[in-house]
Enzyme design. Structure first.
Site, PDB file in Angstrom:
ATOM      1  CG  ASN A   8     -41.008 -77.217 -32.970  1.00 54.50           C
ATOM      2  OD1 ASN A   8     -42.164 -77.097 -33.379  1.00 54.50           O
ATOM      3  ND2 ASN A   8     -40.653 -78.140 -32.082  1.00 54.50           N
ATOM      4  CD1 TRP A   9     -42.183 -70.805 -35.084  1.00 62.02           C
ATOM      5  CD2 TRP A   9     -43.881 -70.356 -36.486  1.00 62.02           C
ATOM      6  NE1 TRP A   9     -41.790 -69.783 -35.924  1.00 62.02           N
ATOM      7  CE2 TRP A   9     -42.804 -69.485 -36.795  1.00 62.02           C
ATOM      8  CE3 TRP A   9     -45.053 -70.262 -37.247  1.00 62.02           C
ATOM      9  CZ2 TRP A   9     -42.882 -68.540 -37.819  1.00 62.02           C
ATOM     10  CZ3 TRP A   9     -45.123 -69.316 -38.263  1.00 62.02           C
ATOM     11  CH2 TRP A   9     -44.044 -68.462 -38.535  1.00 62.02           C
ATOM     12  CE  LYS A  10     -41.294 -76.725 -28.861  1.00 60.53           C
ATOM     13  NZ  LYS A  10     -40.712 -77.038 -27.572  1.00 60.53           N
ATOM     14  CG  HIS A  94     -40.439 -82.349 -30.406  1.00 63.58           C
ATOM     15  ND1 HIS A  94     -40.829 -82.171 -29.093  1.00 63.58           N
ATOM     16  CD2 HIS A  94     -39.619 -81.314 -30.707  1.00 63.58           C
ATOM     17  CE1 HIS A  94     -40.259 -81.063 -28.629  1.00 63.58           C
ATOM     18  NE2 HIS A  94     -39.523 -80.526 -29.585  1.00 63.58           N
ATOM     19  CD  GLU A  96     -42.631 -79.933 -26.715  1.00 64.21           C
ATOM     20  OE1 GLU A  96     -43.246 -79.549 -27.732  1.00 64.21           O
ATOM     21  OE2 GLU A  96     -41.753 -79.241 -26.155  1.00 64.21           O
ATOM     22  CD  GLU A 164     -35.367 -80.623 -30.127  1.00 63.91           C
ATOM     23  OE1 GLU A 164     -35.234 -79.439 -30.414  1.00 63.91           O
ATOM     24  OE2 GLU A 164     -36.469 -81.161 -29.951  1.00 63.91           O
ATOM     25  N   GLY A 170     -37.095 -75.670 -23.526  1.00 62.63           N
ATOM     26  CA  GLY A 170     -37.914 -74.649 -22.871  1.00 62.63           C
ATOM     27  C   GLY A 170     -37.489 -74.310 -21.455  1.00 62.63           C
ATOM     28  CB  SER A 208     -32.736 -73.527 -23.780  1.00 62.16           C
ATOM     29  OG  SER A 208     -33.833 -73.993 -23.009  1.00 62.16           O
TER      30      SER A 208
HETATM   31  P1  PGA Z   1     -36.932 -74.538 -27.152  1.00 59.00           P
HETATM   32  O1  PGA Z   1     -37.605 -75.757 -27.939  1.00 59.00           O
HETATM   33  O2  PGA Z   1     -35.987 -73.852 -28.101  1.00 59.00           O
HETATM   34  O3  PGA Z   1     -38.089 -73.657 -26.763  1.00 59.00           O
HETATM   35  O4  PGA Z   1     -36.221 -75.112 -25.982  1.00 59.00           O
HETATM   36  C1  PGA Z   1     -36.848 -76.559 -28.818  1.00 59.00           C
HETATM   37  C2  PGA Z   1     -37.703 -77.698 -29.328  1.00 59.00           C
HETATM   38  O5  PGA Z   1     -38.495 -78.244 -28.559  1.00 59.00           O
HETATM   39  O6  PGA Z   1     -37.605 -78.083 -30.509  1.00 59.00           O
END
Ligand code: PGA
Length: 251
Positions: A8-10, A94, A96, A164, A170, A208
């Protein structure tokens, strides 16, 4: 195709970024099979990367889609457009998106239905906050998230779920792998017992995941794969995690 390891490159990347990424990935990846791998880049790059990644054959997908298929929805992207651009899957719900864009379970259900209607593999993200975890509400919250979303779906027939924990994204912190394993077991049980019309392909873990902790995560039986943010931005690290995954899962 059964996607198990998703990058997931966001909101990261550029043309030169992904060209370098693929060069680094190809140098480090030892597997001959790419079927379980996917990348969700920012949508504007889907079409370009889908062409670029067709050999070695890594699936490309979106980080989000709109809950409508067309209309006056400035700035949005429809599931059928992702498909048209060469996408094969879509992440939905997600944390976010839930947090910053106020997505609710009903919106997420509509997105899953639309992804499925466009023949995109739907990925549903669920996860508890740190407050919910501190109050020992993790299982209850996850059960509610999964049930509320799936109950509101009308045409969904298969999906992958990404567990998640919001506090693990993160942050560099992860639950004990055994704990993730038992949560995945619970999620599988909820889907199989209450939504027998829906085929659950996999339950993957996100939050993470990196080269250091991936072995302990993939050793667990009910952890079918991972959704990886930060560590997936490095093509070499993503390839090394995929090598560990293939070794441990016998792929
Ligand atoms: P992360 O993100 O590996 O940077 O914790 C995972 C995600 O949000 O899908």
């Amino acid at each position: 195709m059964s996607l198990k390891l998703l990058a997931n490159w966001k909101l990261h990347g550029s043309k030169s970024f992904y060209q370098n990424w693929f060069a680094a990935f190809n140098q480090s990846y030892r597997g001959s099979n790419h079927d379980s791998l996917g990348i969700a880049p920012p949508s504007i790059y889907i079409s370009d990367i889908a062409r670029y990644s067709s050999n070695p054959g890594i699936a490309i997908g979106s980080q989000n889609i709109d809950q409508f298929s067309s209309g006056a929805r400035t700035g949005e992207i429809a599931s059928r457009m992702v498909k048209d651009a060469g996408g094969l899957f879509s992440i939905t719900g997600h944390s976010e998106r839930r947090m910053f864009f106020n997505e609710l379970d009903g919106d997420i259900a509509a997105k899953l239905d639309l992804a499925s209607a466009a023949s995109l593999i739907p990925i549903l993200c669920v996860g508890e906050s740190s407050e919910e975890r501190d109050q020992n509400k993790t299982e209850k919250v996850l059960e509610m998230q999964v049930s509320n979303v799936l109950r509101a779906c009308s045409t969904l027939h298969s999906l992958t779920i990404a567990y998640e924990p919001v506090w693990a994204i993160g942050s560099g912190m992860i639950p004990e792998p055994e704990e993730i394993n038992s949560i995945h077991e619970m999620i599988k049980d909820v889907v199989q017992s209450r939504f027998s019309n829906i085929d659950l392909h996999a339950v993957i873990y996100g939050g993470s995941v990196n080269l250091e902790n991936s072995k302990s995560i993939f050793k667990e039986k009910e952890i079918d794969g991972a959704l990886i943010g930060g560590a997936s931005l490095n093509g070499e690290e993503f390839a090394s995690i995929a090598n560990i995954f293939n070794d441990l899962k016998g792929l």
